[in-house]
Write a protein that holds these residues in place. Structure first.
Motif, short mmCIF file in Angstrom:
data_model
loop_
_atom_site.label_atom_id
_atom_site.label_comp_id
_atom_site.label_asym_id
_atom_site.label_seq_id
_atom_site.Cartn_x
_atom_site.Cartn_y
_atom_site.Cartn_z
N GLN A 360 0.83 -1.22 0.00
CA GLN A 360 0.00 0.00 0.00
C GLN A 360 0.86 1.26 0.00
N SER A 361 2.02 1.19 0.68
CA SER A 361 2.84 2.40 0.79
C SER A 361 3.85 2.51 -0.34
N GLY A 362 3.76 1.63 -1.32
CA GLY A 362 4.61 1.77 -2.51
C GLY A 362 5.93 1.02 -2.42
N ALA A 363 6.06 0.14 -1.42
CA ALA A 363 7.32 -0.61 -1.30
C ALA A 363 7.12 -2.05 -1.80
N VAL A 364 8.11 -2.56 -2.52
CA VAL A 364 8.09 -3.98 -2.91
C VAL A 364 8.25 -4.77 -1.61
N PRO A 365 7.34 -5.72 -1.32
CA PRO A 365 7.40 -6.37 -0.01
C PRO A 365 8.66 -7.22 0.19
N ALA A 366 9.20 -7.13 1.42
CA ALA A 366 10.41 -7.87 1.74
C ALA A 366 10.11 -9.36 1.88
N SER A 402 10.18 2.04 -3.53
CA SER A 402 11.33 1.47 -2.83
C SER A 402 11.17 -0.05 -2.75
N ASP A 403 12.24 -0.70 -2.32
CA ASP A 403 12.20 -2.15 -2.09
C ASP A 403 12.42 -2.37 -0.60
#
Ligand SMILES: Cc1cc2nc3c(=O)[nH]c(=O)nc-3n(C[C@H](O)[C@H](O)[C@H](O)COP(=O)(O)OP(=O)(O)OC[C@H]3O[C@@H](n4cnc5c(N)ncnc54)[C@H](O)[C@@H]3O)c2cc1C
Length: 537
Positions: A360-366, A402-403
């Motif tokens: 949701q916040s624009g980060a590729v999930p870890a 971001s990632d």
């Protein structure tokens, strides 16, 4: 240019387009169904592209919504070659300690497993099931019919009296993460509800998530999570066979580029190869809402308020799907005796929530939350005995900034990105199923671009035709004020998952559009010109 005229032209042969086409044909209309891809099916297709001995479902795989849908059931698809198959158990969720939460076809068996995880949770599960029994069928009816759902709405209100009235309404509106904490002492019941809620993009701490979580979990114990024998594509092929057998016409490789409008009424469509097909009574569009209003219609035909509202139309997140051909079953640690068809992979509800909020916040999930499918376990015809046709998908942001992982995925979703993210997914599987990698005969990664190339509705890998969050549902779907299949253009109906009630293979969006077209046509025949401007500018 041809001058062929039909009563109705349906644009797009996904499940909704196929349902609309069948419904219009059953009303005695002549119907042409145009599909851009070489074959029908939309996101309900299967192929042998990865390995000739393995059938893989290109996109969707499990169909509790289709099996519960009065619309799909009304077509008697078993007479057109459809057979449903079920895995020994419905859904499993492995924990890092090797224990599992399992949803069984039989609620008592589900409850017994939950009780073993945490004393009291078995009974609490059965209580929730009993409440759902009263309200669920009416809720399903209300969701799968046009908004407002008058008849089923009355049923829901009557049933609520037996399950605590407003108290149960509150339960349905409580975010699923909180509901799990309120009703259950252990994590097993909580992940079953939350994992099912996470089939859509509603955050687990937002209202609406419990309704979806309960809906799918309870369907798992009534109709199960069935799969079509032979591959997902057999469901849409059965719809296409029924349509053709009754005289319907399908043209594939026919991308519609324009809907013609004359004096405020849709009169036909044009395809990329220069053909024109006239529609006397209706055009039904099984396309994404922004595609319909910004690409297929001339800007002059779209009211300013719709154009403005579309600027805030929200897609659901993108998706990366990985298919594997395995030379043995998935070597899950502590695999349950009754193997599940669907397996959710996340350590806990908090872990699932974290992956979703990163997206949701624009980060590729870890550590992506993964939905996976053991397809040969569900239907032995999918690959040779002793092997497994397996897939997993995970959501990624539409626009990644971001990632949250090792920084190696940029979010451009070129081949390198897709393979790196697939490695991340596979590493997660390896932890839950040590030795997984040794069983891989072949792997295919479909990123957002590959999905969209195979089905133009899957923009950026969005799989639900727009976010399923509350602010874009019901009267707000696809945009405020257009909560029904009718559009501001007379004779033009939106019948895709962008319309109420949204994503999933239930056919309700297509059915609503076809029924709206038939009803409006009847009115116009009795009182010519009536219906004009109902949704006009
Ligand atoms: C990876 C993935 C997994 C999923 N898993 C499940 C699941 O397990 N169970 C479930 O119930 N749902 C699942 N879904 C969701 C479900 O598949 C969709 O909600 C459903 O297919 C929507 O149906 P539709 O007919 O609206 O659109 P689609 O199925 O997307 O079909 C649209 C069709 O229209 C065609 N088209 C588009 N534009 C044009 C044009 N201009 N001219 C001609 N043709 C056009 C497309 O080529 C396509 O064939 C999944 C989706 C994806 C992508």
């Amino acid at each position: 240019m041809t001058g062929t005229t039909y009563d109705a032209v349906v644009v797009g042969a996904g499940p909704n387009g196929l349902v609309a086409a069948n419904r219009l044909l059953d009303a005695g209309w002549s119907v042409l169904l145009l599909e851009a891809q070489p074959d029908v099916g939309g996101a309900v297709r299967s192929d042998r592209d990865l390995h000739p001995d393995f059938v893989h479902d290109t996109f969707s795989a499990f169909y509790p919504l289709a099996a519960s849908s009065p619309t799909i059931r009304s077509f008697d698809l078993e007479d057109h070659g459809l057979s449903w198959r079920h895995a020994p158990s419905v859904l499993g969720h492995p924990f890092p300690d090797g224990s599992w939460a399992v949803l069984h076809h039989d609620r008592e068996a589900t409850a017994a497993g939950l009780e073993a995880h945490c004393a009291g949770d078995g009974e609490a599960w059965l209580d929730l099931c009993a409440q759902w029994d009263r309200v669920g069928p009416h809720l399903i009816g209300a969701l799968l019919t046009p908004f407002p759902p008058v008849r089923h709405g009355v049923g829901v209100l009557a049933a609520l009296r037996h399950v605590g009235g407003l108290g149960f309404v509150k339960t349905l509106l409580t975010p699923v993460s909180e509901l799990g904490r309120q009703r259950f002492g252990g994590e097993a019941a909580r992940v079953l509800l939350a994992g099912n809620a996470a089939h859509a993009d509603i955050p687990l701490d937002a209202p609406g998530s419990s309704l979806l979580g309960m809906l799918l979990a309870m369907m798992g114990q009534t109709v199960g999570f069935p799969v079509p024998e032979g591959g997902a594509g057999e469901l849409t092929q059965a719809l296409a066979r029924r349509f053709r057998a009754r005289g319907g016409e399908i043209r594939t490789g026919a991308e519609v580029t324009r809907i013609d409008v004359e004096r405020g009424r849709a009169t036909g469509v044009r395809t990329a190869d220069g053909e024109r097909y006239a529609a006397r009574r209706a055009v039904v569009a099984d396309v994404l809402a922004p595609t319909l209003y910004t690409r297929l219609l001339d800007a002059a035909e779209v009211p300013d308020r719709v154009t403005r509202a579309l600027r805030t139309f929200e897609l659901d997140p993108g998706t990366v799907k990985v298919d594997w051909a395995l030379d043995g079953g998935v070597p899950w640690t502590g695999a349950p005796d009754l193997a599940p068809g669907t397996v959710h992979v996340a350590d806990s509800v908090a872990d699932m929530s974290q992956a979703m909020s990163q997206v949701q916040s624009g980060a590729v999930p870890a550590a992506p939350f993964m939905l996976t499918g053991q397809m040969t376990t569900s239907d032995p015809s999918r690959s040779p005995a002793g092997t497994e046709s397996f897939w997993a998908y995970a959501h990624v942001p539409q626009r990644a900034s971001s990632d949250a992982g090792d920084g190696g995925v940029r979010g451009t979703w070129d081949r390198d990105d897709c393979e790196r993210f697939a490695d991340r997914m596979q590493a997660r599987l390896e932890r839950a199923a040590p030795g997984f990698g040794d069983r891989v005969l072949a792997r295919r990664v479909l990123g957002p671009h590959e999905m969209e190339a195979r089905d133009a509705n899957l923009v950026g890998g969005a799989l639900n035709g727009g976010t399923a969050q509350l602010h874009q549902q019901l009267v707000f779907r696809p945009v405020p004020g257009l909560g029904r299949a009718e559009t501001p253009v007379r004779g033009l109906y939106l019948g895709s998952a962008s319309a109420h009630p949204g994503g999933g293979v239930h056919g309700a969006c297509g059915d609503n559009a076809a029924r709206a077209a038939i009803a409006r046509d009847r009115v116009e025949r009795v009182i010519p010109g009536r219906g004009r401007g109902l949704l006009g500018r």
